[in-house]
Design an enzyme around this catalytic site. Structure first.
Site, PDB file in Angstrom:
ATOM      1  N   LYS A  20     105.994  52.952   7.800  1.00  0.00           N
ATOM      2  CA  LYS A  20     106.434  53.992   7.110  1.00  0.00           C
ATOM      3  C   LYS A  20     106.626  55.381   8.319  1.00  0.00           C
ATOM      4  CE  LYS A  20     105.461  52.136   2.708  1.00  0.00           C
ATOM      5  NZ  LYS A  20     104.574  51.204   2.153  1.00  0.00           N
ATOM      6  N   TYR A  40      98.613  46.311  -1.490  1.00  0.00           N
ATOM      7  CA  TYR A  40      99.812  45.837  -1.106  1.00  0.00           C
ATOM      8  C   TYR A  40      99.848  45.662   0.567  1.00  0.00           C
ATOM      9  CZ  TYR A  40     104.781  44.972  -0.634  1.00  0.00           C
ATOM     10  OH  TYR A  40     106.213  44.430  -0.193  1.00  0.00           O
ATOM     11  N   ASP A  97      94.961  48.467   6.754  1.00  0.00           N
ATOM     12  CA  ASP A  97      96.388  48.607   6.517  1.00  0.00           C
ATOM     13  C   ASP A  97      96.709  49.884   6.163  1.00  0.00           C
ATOM     14  OD1 ASP A  97      99.119  48.673   5.627  1.00  0.00           O
ATOM     15  OD2 ASP A  97      98.940  47.133   4.267  1.00  0.00           O
TER      16      ASP A  97
HETATM   17  C1  LIG Z   1     104.832  49.718   2.064  1.00  0.00           C
HETATM   18  C2  LIG Z   1     103.503  49.072   2.640  1.00  0.00           C
HETATM   19  C3  LIG Z   1     103.664  47.840   3.212  1.00  0.00           C
HETATM   20  C4  LIG Z   1     105.097  47.026   3.632  1.00  0.00           C
HETATM   21  O1  LIG Z   1     105.656  47.718   4.455  1.00  0.00           O
HETATM   22  P1  LIG Z   1     107.277  47.424   4.582  1.00  0.00           P
HETATM   23  O2  LIG Z   1     107.600  48.180   5.623  1.00  0.00           O
HETATM   24  O3  LIG Z   1     107.786  47.699   3.174  1.00  0.00           O
HETATM   25  O4  LIG Z   1     107.602  46.053   5.021  1.00  0.00           O
HETATM   26  C5  LIG Z   1     102.490  47.251   3.606  1.00  0.00           C
HETATM   27  N1  LIG Z   1     101.270  47.824   3.341  1.00  0.00           N
HETATM   28  C6  LIG Z   1     101.143  49.037   2.677  1.00  0.00           C
HETATM   29  C7  LIG Z   1     100.025  49.637   2.438  1.00  0.00           C
HETATM   30  C8  LIG Z   1     102.284  49.658   2.161  1.00  0.00           C
HETATM   31  O5  LIG Z   1     102.423  50.686   1.533  1.00  0.00           O
END
Ligand SMILES: *Cc1c(COP(=O)(O)O)cnc(C)c1O
Length: 427
Positions: A265, A142, A237
């Site tokens: 996060k 994601y 990411d």
């Molecule tokens: C949570 C998440 C995102 C998206 O971040 P948001 O602040 O919710 O837009 C992108 N990449 C990873 C791996 C994530 O866990």
């Protein structure tokens, strides 16, 4: 009806599904989502006054627990100076310098307001830098909800992307190529089939959005060499893994250096913050130095920067935080295995540092298909069984659990006992 149920009814009248982010609605586990009013350490209190041990930690940021004192104090002070200037502040230089010091792969960094923005901007920069258009992502990873990421595989994993959300155009989908996680040969084949067209490979270096799935030995290294050979920007990411697996994130943990990193996060300590960074030469493509446009009215917001800086500084100065998290989560894993073994369950537990997940009725989980083959019904039943007993897991079998430094052995023991009692009841 209890207060959560009443609130959920009202919220659904004015908010799609009653929530501002879909997982919260409990759709994949069933039942009514809990509404919360406060939290301290790793204990949540809902609107009916019931307490829960929290394994979400706001999806990561609460690595030192909720209402961590230095953060609360920083916020109180920060609000006295204004909530936003929309102009530069010293704090932005402070946090950028600190991020570059903590994350070896980051030489320059740009702040955003979410992980989604960070990932979509990183792809734009990689495209601008390489002058190529396609990129590779992995099934079950994601990267936020920007159009280009909402693509799943067609029948064959290596075929052209098909959008899996209405509203994403075929044109967009076609530039997103998909590979199964942990499958280096699939990536090689995609690169061969799309010569000189791939700008970037983006991945979660430890997948955390299909349960926790570590990279197989050699996977990250293999991607690194493929990117070197083919002039492709490697993007880790680390929105989830950054500042969680170590102060330098997964790239430091595994000793593989990507060209770019996206963060989120933990970086905001619970306020809405994201960031993307990487090699100077790539980051200098970003406006106003370079031609790739990226901006944000509230980016680098002083309240959010203050909160993030306070948390990151504490993580940077106390390496024992990571050894403590490792030790406690290893203990939790050992106890879970004891109970699952005792109950003769077939299961897989994946864990890296303080990220941990369990899947039932599968012998290993290395990619999205494996995660889909797990017994989701048993997870659901377990979820509700422990919830009733005061343990709040993420409301989906496809999420990782996160531990914080406030998850004491006593709380972990209570959690394991709740699992044991639930299994006793249902098996
Ligand atoms: C949570 C998440 C995102 C998206 O971040 P948001 O602040 O919710 O837009 C992108 N990449 C990873 C791996 C994530 O866990």
């Amino acid at each position: 009806m209890n207060n959560s149920e009443l609130l959920f009814e009202r919220a659904q009248l004015f908010i799609p599904g009653g929530v501002n982010s879909p997982v919260r609605a409990f759709r994949s586990v069933g039942g009514t989502p809990l509404f919360f009013k406060s939290a301290k350490g790793s204990i949540l209190t809902d609107v009916d006054g019931k307490n829960y041990i929290d394994y979400i930690g706001s999806w990561g940021p609460m690595i030192l627990g909720h209402c961590h004192k230095p953060i609360v104090e920083t916020l109180k002070k920060a609000t006295e100076n204004t909530t936003s200037f929309g102009a530069p502040t010293e704090l932005e230089a402070d946090i950028a310098e600190l991020i570059c010091e903590m994350v070896p792969a980051v030489e320059k960094v740009r702040m955003t307001n979410s992980g989604t923005e960070a990932c979509m901007s990183a792809i734009r920069v990689a495209r601008g830098y390489t002058n190529k258009e396609k990129f590779i992502k992995f099934e079950g990873n994601y990267h936020g909800h920007a159009d280009a990421f909402l693509i799943k595989a067609g029948s064959g994993a290596i075929t052209l992307g098909v959008p899996n959300s209405p509203g994403v155009t075929k044109g967009t989908a076609q530039d997103t190529l998909l590979a199964p996680y942990n499958d280096l040969s699939a990536v090689k084949k995609i690169i061969e089939d799309n010569p000189n067209q791939i700008a970037a490979i983006i991945l979660e270096p430890v997948a955390g959005n299909m349960g926790c799935i570590p990279p197989k030995k050699g996977f990250l290294e293999g991607l690194r060499s493929l990117c070197n050979e083919h002039y492709i920007v490697l993007i880790f990411d680390e929105v989830m893994t950054g500042f969680r697996l170590s102060k330098g994130g997964a790239s430091e943990y595994y000793g593989v250096t990507p060209d770019m990193v996206t963060l989120g996060k933990i970086i905001g300590g619970g306020l809405p913050v994201g960031a993307f960074g990487g090699k100077k030469e790539i980051m200098d493509m970003v406006a106003p130095v370079g031609p790739v446009y990226q901006a944000g009215t509230l980016s680098g917001n002083p309240i959010a920067m203050g909160c993030g800086y306070t948390l990151l500084k504490e993580l940077n100065e106390n390496p024992s935080i990571y050894s403590q998290l490792e030790e406690n989560t290893a203990y939790f894993e050992k106890e879970l295995r004891r109970v699952f073994d005792y109950k003769n369950l077939r299961y897989t537990i994946n864990r890296v540092g303080s990220m941990i997940s369990f899947h039932f009725d599968v012998d290993e989980v290395n990619n999205f298909d494996d995660a889909c083959n797990a017994n989701a019904d048993l997870f659901k039943t377990l979820f509700h069984g422990v919830l009733k007993r005061g343990v709040y897991f993420a409301p989906s079998a496809f999420e990782s659990l996160f531990l914080s430094t406030t998850h004491t052995k006593e709380l972990l023991d209570n959690t394991v006992l709740s699992i044991e009692e639930t299994l006793e009841e249902i098996l």
